[in-house]
Design a protein around this motif. Structure first.
Motif, PDB file in Angstrom:
ATOM      1  N   GLY A  77       0.812  -1.207   0.000  1.00 56.71           N
ATOM      2  CA  GLY A  77       0.000   0.000   0.000  1.00 56.71           C
ATOM      3  C   GLY A  77       0.848   1.261   0.000  1.00 56.71           C
ATOM      4  N   ALA A  78       1.924   1.254   0.781  1.00 59.65           N
ATOM      5  CA  ALA A  78       2.829   2.406   0.823  1.00 59.65           C
ATOM      6  C   ALA A  78       3.457   2.641  -0.549  1.00 59.65           C
ATOM      7  N   THR A  84       1.220   6.798  -6.895  1.00 61.37           N
ATOM      8  CA  THR A  84       0.070   7.593  -7.330  1.00 61.37           C
ATOM      9  C   THR A  84       0.141   9.032  -6.825  1.00 61.37           C
ATOM     10  N   GLY A  85       1.264   9.405  -6.229  1.00 61.28           N
ATOM     11  CA  GLY A  85       1.456  10.788  -5.801  1.00 61.28           C
ATOM     12  C   GLY A  85       0.956  11.113  -4.410  1.00 61.28           C
ATOM     13  N   GLU A  86       0.471  10.114  -3.671  1.00 60.38           N
ATOM     14  CA  GLU A  86      -0.006  10.344  -2.303  1.00 60.38           C
ATOM     15  C   GLU A  86       1.169  10.198  -1.331  1.00 60.38           C
ATOM     16  N   LYS A  87       2.075  11.162  -1.371  1.00 58.84           N
ATOM     17  CA  LYS A  87       3.317  11.080  -0.613  1.00 58.84           C
ATOM     18  C   LYS A  87       3.086  11.035   0.898  1.00 58.84           C
ATOM     19  N   THR A  88       2.195  11.890   1.394  1.00 59.04           N
ATOM     20  CA  THR A  88       1.948  11.944   2.840  1.00 59.04           C
ATOM     21  C   THR A  88       1.413  10.611   3.350  1.00 59.04           C
ATOM     22  N   THR A  89       0.458  10.042   2.634  1.00 60.88           N
ATOM     23  CA  THR A  89      -0.104   8.747   3.026  1.00 60.88           C
ATOM     24  C   THR A  89       0.955   7.657   2.959  1.00 60.88           C
ATOM     25  N   LEU A 113      12.496   2.430   0.389  1.00 57.33           N
ATOM     26  CA  LEU A 113      11.290   3.065  -0.122  1.00 57.33           C
ATOM     27  C   LEU A 113      11.045   4.403   0.581  1.00 57.33           C
ATOM     28  N   LYS A 114      11.308   4.459   1.876  1.00 60.30           N
ATOM     29  CA  LYS A 114      11.141   5.727   2.601  1.00 60.30           C
ATOM     30  C   LYS A 114      12.065   6.797   2.025  1.00 60.30           C
ATOM     31  N   GLY A 115      13.307   6.390   1.727  1.00 60.30           N
ATOM     32  CA  GLY A 115      14.236   7.340   1.122  1.00 60.30           C
ATOM     33  C   GLY A 115      13.748   7.817  -0.226  1.00 60.30           C
ATOM     34  N   LEU A 116      13.197   6.913  -1.026  1.00 59.08           N
ATOM     35  CA  LEU A 116      12.720   7.272  -2.360  1.00 59.08           C
ATOM     36  C   LEU A 116      11.491   8.168  -2.313  1.00 59.08           C
ATOM     37  N   ILE A 117      10.638   7.949  -1.331  1.00 62.71           N
ATOM     38  CA  ILE A 117       9.431   8.771  -1.218  1.00 62.71           C
ATOM     39  C   ILE A 117       9.812  10.236  -1.013  1.00 62.71           C
ATOM     40  N   ASN A 118      10.862  10.461  -0.222  1.00 62.25           N
ATOM     41  CA  ASN A 118      11.313  11.830   0.037  1.00 62.25           C
ATOM     42  C   ASN A 118      12.269  12.345  -1.028  1.00 62.25           C
ATOM     43  N   PHE A 119      12.783  11.437  -1.835  1.00 59.08           N
ATOM     44  CA  PHE A 119      13.757  11.809  -2.856  1.00 59.08           C
ATOM     45  C   PHE A 119      13.038  12.111  -4.164  1.00 59.08           C
TER      46      PHE A 119
END
Length: 288
Positions: A77-78, A84-89, A113-119
């Motif tokens: 899900g993360a 899909t662009g829902e970075k906060t979720t 994945l956490k690093g990529l979400i912020n990158f």
């Protein structure tokens, strides 16, 4: 009396067995439904139908709460919310996964994945339209990304994700250095030479191996020249010539010919990540 008692006992035994059987049949579909629903959600995920897959994964979490299947659904899900662009979720989900599953065999992927979400190494259409540089953006996300990659490398140095994490850490350092130079240049263009020299010196001191140091040294020299500090100016120029003898700033100044920014080495296609692994169409936890 004895026969009647035996009949009653037999009747209660039959009722008990029937109730246990009903309970078993009632419990069985919950597990089976979670398994079946996950397979369907994974198929949607693999085909790119993320919105439908996300809803299904949320249901899987509820049906299989506390199980490895629920962990996998949360991780999936993360990933899909990020895509899909829902970075906060996505960040909320990945932080919850890391907190609840510190010994998970997929923890290295979760940190990656956490690093990529912020990158984000690509600014997309709006960035290209307005000529915005990575260094002009809020740097908090870049620092959070750096910390996630750093934790990954420290805890799992042999992870398959470690090499890419190291490359992205270097990229982030260069981005932070460019941010300092961007601010220094902003001050310089507005005549705030003391502030410009200070920010440029900070870039040189903290990010000595970054490509942005070249411009930082030139801004220092020019700022000291405007402030009529010849010794500091000459010192900055000497360091610039020794380390960058062919510097375009020495030839053209700050208004030199346009060049492709160094961060454009990253293309939009490289800011992606593999989905949580599912070898042989089976979730990772099936192998542990």
């Amino acid at each position: 009396m004895t026969v009647s008692l035996l009949r009653r006992l037999a009747l209660w035994t039959l009722i008990s067995v029937a109730l246990v059987g009903c309970a078993s049949r009632k419990d069985e579909p919950s597990s089976n439904n979670a398994d079946r629903l996950y397979k369907e959600a994974r198929a949607d995920m693999d085909s790119g139908s993320y919105e439908r897959a996300i809803k299904s994964m949320e249901r899987v979490e509820g049906l299989a709460a506390g199980s490895l299947l629920a962990q996998q659904a949360l991780l999936d899900g993360a990933y899909m919310n990020w895509r899909t662009g829902e970075k906060t979720t996505a960040l909320t989900q990945i932080d919850r996964y890391i907190k609840l599953n510190p010994s998970s065999p997929a923890l290295d992927y979760a940190l990656y994945l956490k690093g990529l979400i912020n990158f984000n190494g690509d600014l997309g259409f709006m960035g290209d339209l307005f000529g915005q540089d990575l260094s002009e953006r809020d740097q908090r996300a870049a620092r959070d990304s750096y910390q996630a990659f750093k934790q990954l490398i420290e805890q799992f140095p042999d992870s398959r994700y470690a090499p890419d994490a190291r490359l992205r850490m270097n990229f982030i350092v260069n981005s932070l250095a460019s941010y300092e130079v961007h601010v220094a240049r902003y001050y310089y263009n507005r005549g705030a030479y003391v502030a410009a020299a200070a920010r440029a010196e900070r870039a040189v001191t903290e990010f000595q191996r970054s490509p942005a140091v070249e411009q930082a040294l030139y801004i220092m020299a020019e700022s000291y020249d405007k402030l009529q500090l010849p010794k500091l100016r000459d010192g900055a120029l000497r360091v610039l010539r020794e380390n960058f003898p062919r510097s375009r700033y020495l030839a053209y100044g700050l208004a030199g010919p346009n060049q492709k920014p160094w961060w454009k080495l990253w293309s939009s296609g490289e800011d992606t990540a593999p989905a949580p692994e599912s070898p042989g169409n089976k979730p990772w936890w099936k192998f542990w």
